[in-house]
Design an enzyme around this catalytic site. Structure first.
Site, PDB file in Angstrom:
ATOM      1  N   ARG A  47      37.118  36.994  40.878  1.00 35.60           N
ATOM      2  CA  ARG A  47      38.132  37.960  41.316  1.00 35.60           C
ATOM      3  C   ARG A  47      37.874  39.347  40.716  1.00 35.60           C
ATOM      4  NH1 ARG A  47      43.570  38.381  43.190  1.00 35.60           N
ATOM      5  NH2 ARG A  47      44.953  39.581  41.816  1.00 35.60           N
ATOM      6  N   ALA A 112      46.482  47.188  47.417  1.00 39.97           N
ATOM      7  CA  ALA A 112      46.440  46.431  46.167  1.00 39.97           C
ATOM      8  C   ALA A 112      45.550  45.216  46.326  1.00 39.97           C
ATOM      9  CB  ALA A 112      47.850  45.984  45.771  1.00 39.97           C
ATOM     10  N   VAL A 113      45.110  44.688  45.197  1.00 45.29           N
ATOM     11  CA  VAL A 113      44.536  43.347  45.165  1.00 45.29           C
ATOM     12  C   VAL A 113      45.721  42.417  44.964  1.00 45.29           C
ATOM     13  CG1 VAL A 113      42.887  41.804  44.070  1.00 45.29           C
ATOM     14  CG2 VAL A 113      42.431  44.254  44.100  1.00 45.29           C
ATOM     15  N   SER A 114      46.116  41.724  46.026  1.00 46.88           N
ATOM     16  CA  SER A 114      47.314  40.889  45.962  1.00 46.88           C
ATOM     17  C   SER A 114      47.185  39.834  44.877  1.00 46.88           C
ATOM     18  CB  SER A 114      47.566  40.210  47.305  1.00 46.88           C
ATOM     19  OG  SER A 114      47.809  41.159  48.320  1.00 46.88           O
ATOM     20  N   CYS A 115      48.320  39.407  44.343  1.00 52.59           N
ATOM     21  CA  CYS A 115      48.296  38.442  43.246  1.00 52.59           C
ATOM     22  C   CYS A 115      47.660  37.127  43.704  1.00 52.59           C
ATOM     23  CB  CYS A 115      49.695  38.211  42.696  1.00 52.59           C
ATOM     24  SG  CYS A 115      50.837  37.341  43.771  1.00 52.59           S
TER      25      CYS A 115
END
Length: 318
Positions: A47, A112-115
């Site tokens: 990630r 955003a980089v989603s959770c």
């Protein structure tokens, strides 16, 4: 594209990824349940490779500002943020008008980089297979694309991003890991009329399902998207398309996403097929929120449960 070159940090990243996966293992619904391919992909895809060196933390501090986490200044804190299951990492503010070098901000998030937890849960409900033809709306960093690429053949995977710079960055990040889906720059509301898709997923919330998505969906195609509703949050919709511009589905859980650029303007919910509810909105686990798209109009009905009743007459809850 960000890689962790320091051996001790690379080891930490691997440990954090495993710990994050273990935490998601404990989720009783969705996520990795019944999806062994997804857990394997999660452990294989770094990630951190998709997270810029500087990102804004999604929770504001006491001063009301969202502060920047810098990989070079605080590499361990940056990595821990990357693998916190419920943390979305903000990569773009005000459509790029604000940069991380500008420091803390209270301007609106636009990418955003989603959770991890939500990315995994959405792919759980999409449930893609090797023979599917998949369209992803909103490439962003390319992280969710990388997970999806472990289930769908690269020649059958298209991802579209409205911001050309983000699309270019994601394409490079994916290629560096040997992943080569079609990464297109364009307006995701229009879909990608290159083919008929059996899986469609959006990483941006919509008030109304774009007609183009359902026109490009094959019969029986699964569509997964955040749908903005009157709850105070978005709802994750899983829809089965009929192949003729319509479909039926249900809302499965609550999520929070940035809205698609073309659907940022507020809409009255009475125009969007939402029902009247006498009292608080029932929990997703207590009732079925059924969604239907027919003749270009969407409607949401509530079935079952002992929670407050829902009238079939839509009204505005803005």
């Amino acid at each position: 594209m960000t890689d962790v070159a320091d051996p001790s940090l690379a080891s930490l990243a691997q440990d954090l990824r495993a710990a994050c996966a273990a935490e998601l293992d404990d989720r009783p619904v969705g996520h990795f349940n019944g999806r062994p391919w997804l857990r394997e992909a999660f452990l294989r895809v770094p990630r951190e490779h998709f997270v810029p060196d500087q990102v804004w933390w999604p929770t504001a501090r006491d001063d009301g500002l969202h502060h920047v986490i810098d990989r070079h200044e605080r590499p361990r804190a940056w990595l821990k943020g990357v693998y916190q299951p419920g943390a979305s990492l903000i990569t773009q503010v005000a459509d790029g008008a604000v940069s991380p070098q500008d420091g803390p901000t209270d301007q609106p998030f636009t990418s955003a980089v989603s959770c991890s937890a939500v990315v995994v849960d959405m792919l759980h409900y999409l449930d893609p297979g090797l023979d599917d033809v998949a369209l992803e709306i909103g490439t962003g960093s390319g992280y969710s694309t990388a997970l999806l690429a472990h289930a769908v053949r690269p020649e059958n995977l298209v991802t579209i991003e409205i911001d050309e710079q983000l699309a270019d960055r994601a394409r490079e990040s994916l290629a560096a890991l040997g992943l080569h889906p079609t990464v297109a720059a364009g307006d995701g509301e229009l879909g990608h009329p290159s083919r008929r898709f059996t899986r469609i997923i959006s990483t941006a919330a919509v008030y109304e399902i774009p007609r183009a998505w359902l026109d490009q969906a094959a019969p029986g195609a699964i569509v997964v998207t955040p749908l903005h509703g009157p709850f105070g949050h978005d709802a994750l919709l899983r829809l089965v398309a009929d192949g003729h511009g319509g479909g039926i589905g249900r809302l499965v859980t609550g999520v929070a996403f940035m809205k698609m650029r073309g659907q940022r303007a507020s809409r009255a919910f009475d125009e969007l097929g939402w029902p009247t509810v006498d009292g608080p909105w029932p929990a997703y686990a207590d009732v079925v929120y059924q969604f239907r798209m027919h003749n270009g109009r969407q409607t949401i009905h509530i079935h079952g449960g002992s929670s407050p009743s829902a009238s079939m007459t839509p009204r505005s809850t803005l």
